[in-house]
Motif scaffolding. Structure first.
Motif, PDB file in Angstrom:
ATOM      1  N   PHE A   1      35.510  41.519  31.881  1.00  0.00           N
ATOM      2  CA  PHE A   1      34.411  42.435  32.156  1.00  0.00           C
ATOM      3  C   PHE A   1      33.273  41.748  32.907  1.00  0.00           C
ATOM      4  O   PHE A   1      32.515  42.396  33.594  1.00  0.00           O
ATOM      5  CB  PHE A   1      33.900  43.060  30.856  1.00  0.00           C
ATOM      6  N   GLN A   2      33.156  40.441  32.798  1.00  0.00           N
ATOM      7  CA  GLN A   2      32.107  39.728  33.514  1.00  0.00           C
ATOM      8  C   GLN A   2      32.562  39.285  34.898  1.00  0.00           C
ATOM      9  O   GLN A   2      31.742  39.058  35.760  1.00  0.00           O
ATOM     10  CB  GLN A   2      31.656  38.515  32.706  1.00  0.00           C
ATOM     11  N   THR A   3      33.835  39.158  35.123  1.00  0.00           N
ATOM     12  CA  THR A   3      34.311  38.623  36.389  1.00  0.00           C
ATOM     13  C   THR A   3      34.674  39.693  37.409  1.00  0.00           C
ATOM     14  O   THR A   3      34.929  39.388  38.551  1.00  0.00           O
ATOM     15  CB  THR A   3      35.546  37.736  36.175  1.00  0.00           C
ATOM     16  N   GLY A   4      34.757  40.912  37.008  1.00  0.00           N
ATOM     17  CA  GLY A   4      35.148  41.973  37.929  1.00  0.00           C
ATOM     18  C   GLY A   4      36.640  42.160  38.012  1.00  0.00           C
ATOM     19  O   GLY A   4      37.123  43.027  38.725  1.00  0.00           O
ATOM     20  N   ALA A   5      37.392  41.341  37.295  1.00  0.00           N
ATOM     21  CA  ALA A   5      38.853  41.466  37.318  1.00  0.00           C
ATOM     22  C   ALA A   5      39.296  42.789  36.711  1.00  0.00           C
ATOM     23  O   ALA A   5      40.338  43.325  37.088  1.00  0.00           O
ATOM     24  CB  ALA A   5      39.502  40.306  36.565  1.00  0.00           C
ATOM     25  N   PHE A   6      38.517  43.323  35.783  1.00  0.00           N
ATOM     26  CA  PHE A   6      38.875  44.597  35.167  1.00  0.00           C
ATOM     27  C   PHE A   6      38.947  45.707  36.210  1.00  0.00           C
ATOM     28  O   PHE A   6      39.913  46.462  36.262  1.00  0.00           O
ATOM     29  CB  PHE A   6      37.865  44.963  34.072  1.00  0.00           C
ATOM     30  N   VAL A   7      37.938  45.775  37.066  1.00  0.00           N
ATOM     31  CA  VAL A   7      37.921  46.822  38.095  1.00  0.00           C
ATOM     32  C   VAL A   7      39.053  46.608  39.086  1.00  0.00           C
ATOM     33  O   VAL A   7      39.728  47.557  39.492  1.00  0.00           O
ATOM     34  CB  VAL A   7      36.550  46.860  38.812  1.00  0.00           C
ATOM     35  N   ASN A   8      39.289  45.370  39.470  1.00  0.00           N
ATOM     36  CA  ASN A   8      40.363  45.075  40.417  1.00  0.00           C
ATOM     37  C   ASN A   8      41.729  45.475  39.868  1.00  0.00           C
ATOM     38  O   ASN A   8      42.525  46.110  40.564  1.00  0.00           O
ATOM     39  CB  ASN A   8      40.373  43.591  40.781  1.00  0.00           C
ATOM     40  N   THR A   9      42.013  45.108  38.633  1.00  0.00           N
ATOM     41  CA  THR A   9      43.313  45.446  38.076  1.00  0.00           C
ATOM     42  C   THR A   9      43.393  46.928  37.694  1.00  0.00           C
ATOM     43  O   THR A   9      44.485  47.495  37.699  1.00  0.00           O
ATOM     44  CB  THR A   9      43.658  44.575  36.858  1.00  0.00           C
ATOM     45  N   LEU A  10      42.261  47.525  37.396  1.00  0.00           N
ATOM     46  CA  LEU A  10      42.254  48.970  37.162  1.00  0.00           C
ATOM     47  C   LEU A  10      42.697  49.705  38.424  1.00  0.00           C
ATOM     48  O   LEU A  10      43.523  50.615  38.365  1.00  0.00           O
ATOM     49  CB  LEU A  10      40.861  49.447  36.743  1.00  0.00           C
ATOM     50  N   LEU A  11      42.181  49.280  39.561  1.00  0.00           N
ATOM     51  CA  LEU A  11      42.511  49.925  40.828  1.00  0.00           C
ATOM     52  C   LEU A  11      43.892  49.563  41.345  1.00  0.00           C
ATOM     53  O   LEU A  11      44.516  50.355  42.051  1.00  0.00           O
ATOM     54  CB  LEU A  11      41.461  49.567  41.888  1.00  0.00           C
ATOM     55  N   THR A  12      44.394  48.379  41.023  1.00  0.00           N
ATOM     56  CA  THR A  12      45.647  47.938  41.628  1.00  0.00           C
ATOM     57  C   THR A  12      46.848  47.908  40.682  1.00  0.00           C
ATOM     58  O   THR A  12      47.972  47.747  41.148  1.00  0.00           O
ATOM     59  CB  THR A  12      45.472  46.529  42.234  1.00  0.00           C
ATOM     60  N   LEU A  13      46.619  48.071  39.385  1.00  0.00           N
ATOM     61  CA  LEU A  13      47.739  48.097  38.440  1.00  0.00           C
ATOM     62  C   LEU A  13      47.765  49.359  37.593  1.00  0.00           C
ATOM     63  O   LEU A  13      48.805  49.993  37.442  1.00  0.00           O
ATOM     64  CB  LEU A  13      47.698  46.862  37.528  1.00  0.00           C
ATOM     65  N   PHE A  14      46.616  49.726  37.036  1.00  0.00           N
ATOM     66  CA  PHE A  14      46.569  50.875  36.132  1.00  0.00           C
ATOM     67  C   PHE A  14      46.731  52.201  36.878  1.00  0.00           C
ATOM     68  O   PHE A  14      47.547  53.042  36.489  1.00  0.00           O
ATOM     69  CB  PHE A  14      45.249  50.866  35.343  1.00  0.00           C
ATOM     70  N   LEU A  15      45.982  52.396  37.945  1.00  0.00           N
ATOM     71  CA  LEU A  15      46.080  53.663  38.688  1.00  0.00           C
ATOM     72  C   LEU A  15      47.451  53.874  39.336  1.00  0.00           C
ATOM     73  O   LEU A  15      47.981  54.998  39.290  1.00  0.00           O
ATOM     74  CB  LEU A  15      44.954  53.764  39.714  1.00  0.00           C
ATOM     75  N   PRO A  16      48.089  52.844  39.920  1.00  0.00           N
ATOM     76  CA  PRO A  16      49.448  53.059  40.410  1.00  0.00           C
ATOM     77  C   PRO A  16      50.436  53.400  39.286  1.00  0.00           C
ATOM     78  O   PRO A  16      51.371  54.168  39.491  1.00  0.00           O
ATOM     79  CB  PRO A  16      49.818  51.736  41.075  1.00  0.00           C
ATOM     80  N   ALA A  17      50.219  52.839  38.099  1.00  0.00           N
ATOM     81  CA  ALA A  17      51.085  53.182  36.968  1.00  0.00           C
ATOM     82  C   ALA A  17      50.919  54.650  36.593  1.00  0.00           C
ATOM     83  O   ALA A  17      51.901  55.342  36.302  1.00  0.00           O
ATOM     84  CB  ALA A  17      50.773  52.288  35.772  1.00  0.00           C
ATOM     85  N   CYS A  18      49.687  55.123  36.611  1.00  0.00           N
ATOM     86  CA  CYS A  18      49.447  56.549  36.353  1.00  0.00           C
ATOM     87  C   CYS A  18      50.085  57.412  37.441  1.00  0.00           C
ATOM     88  O   CYS A  18      50.651  58.476  37.145  1.00  0.00           O
ATOM     89  CB  CYS A  18      47.950  56.822  36.269  1.00  0.00           C
TER      90      CYS A  18
ATOM     91  N   ILE B   1      50.740  49.607  29.342  1.00  0.00           N
ATOM     92  CA  ILE B   1      50.658  48.771  28.137  1.00  0.00           C
ATOM     93  C   ILE B   1      50.277  47.340  28.503  1.00  0.00           C
ATOM     94  O   ILE B   1      49.414  46.736  27.849  1.00  0.00           O
ATOM     95  CB  ILE B   1      51.994  48.817  27.370  1.00  0.00           C
ATOM     96  N   LEU B   2      50.891  46.795  29.546  1.00  0.00           N
ATOM     97  CA  LEU B   2      50.535  45.442  29.987  1.00  0.00           C
ATOM     98  C   LEU B   2      49.082  45.360  30.441  1.00  0.00           C
ATOM     99  O   LEU B   2      48.398  44.368  30.178  1.00  0.00           O
ATOM    100  CB  LEU B   2      51.458  44.992  31.120  1.00  0.00           C
ATOM    101  N   PHE B   3      48.603  46.404  31.114  1.00  0.00           N
ATOM    102  CA  PHE B   3      47.209  46.426  31.554  1.00  0.00           C
ATOM    103  C   PHE B   3      46.268  46.360  30.352  1.00  0.00           C
ATOM    104  O   PHE B   3      45.310  45.588  30.345  1.00  0.00           O
ATOM    105  CB  PHE B   3      46.930  47.680  32.375  1.00  0.00           C
ATOM    106  N   PHE B   4      46.534  47.180  29.327  1.00  0.00           N
ATOM    107  CA  PHE B   4      45.667  47.178  28.151  1.00  0.00           C
ATOM    108  C   PHE B   4      45.758  45.862  27.401  1.00  0.00           C
ATOM    109  O   PHE B   4      44.756  45.355  26.901  1.00  0.00           O
ATOM    110  CB  PHE B   4      45.983  48.361  27.237  1.00  0.00           C
ATOM    111  N   PHE B   5      46.947  45.292  27.345  1.00  0.00           N
ATOM    112  CA  PHE B   5      47.080  43.984  26.713  1.00  0.00           C
ATOM    113  C   PHE B   5      46.331  42.918  27.492  1.00  0.00           C
ATOM    114  O   PHE B   5      45.685  42.047  26.914  1.00  0.00           O
ATOM    115  CB  PHE B   5      48.558  43.605  26.579  1.00  0.00           C
ATOM    116  N   LEU B   6      46.386  42.988  28.808  1.00  0.00           N
ATOM    117  CA  LEU B   6      45.713  42.019  29.672  1.00  0.00           C
ATOM    118  C   LEU B   6      44.204  42.021  29.440  1.00  0.00           C
ATOM    119  O   LEU B   6      43.575  40.969  29.409  1.00  0.00           O
ATOM    120  CB  LEU B   6      46.016  42.333  31.144  1.00  0.00           C
ATOM    121  N   HIS B   7      43.637  43.205  29.249  1.00  0.00           N
ATOM    122  CA  HIS B   7      42.173  43.278  29.183  1.00  0.00           C
ATOM    123  C   HIS B   7      41.597  43.423  27.786  1.00  0.00           C
ATOM    124  O   HIS B   7      40.447  43.033  27.572  1.00  0.00           O
ATOM    125  CB  HIS B   7      41.677  44.424  30.062  1.00  0.00           C
TER     126      HIS B   7
END
Length: 115
Positions: A35-52, A20-26
């Protein structure tokens, strides 16, 4: 049995809260241009996937996955937890991964000590 139940509840809480925090963040943060800075991919790999992975650990009752989720998301969770605002809760969810792992491990040891 209470240790196992609390471990499961804590793991589900931590995993879903991180997602939920990940979706709120982005997607709901008006100050984020991720989406322009690449932070989405970084947090997808380091926050969203570990949560899954943490949720998978609860579903499959594999407490080692919870430890992997904790270690995987620890660096960015520590970094984000030092920021002001709601995203500091990523540090709390990461700590919940660790506590959930420790409780599941203690429960596992307690069961196998009786055999």
């Amino acid at each position: 049995m209470e240790i196992k139940r609390f471990s499961i509840i804590l793991g589900v809480f931590a995993g879903t809260s991180s997602i939920i925090l990940f979706f709120f963040l982005h997607f709901m943060n008006p100050y984020n241009n991720a989406f322009q800075t690449g932070a989405f991919v970084n947090t997808l790999l380091t926050l969203f996937l570990p949560a899954c992975l943490a949720l998978l650990a609860v579903i499959k009752t594999r407490h080692i996955f919870m430890l992997i989720a904790f270690i995987w998301s620890l660096p960015i969770s520590l970094y984000i937890s030092l920021t002001p605002g709601v995203f500091a809760f990523f540090g709390l969810t990461n700590l919940c991964y660790l506590i959930s792992f420790l409780l599941a491990y203690l429960h596992h040891k307690r069961i196998h000590a009786g055999e």
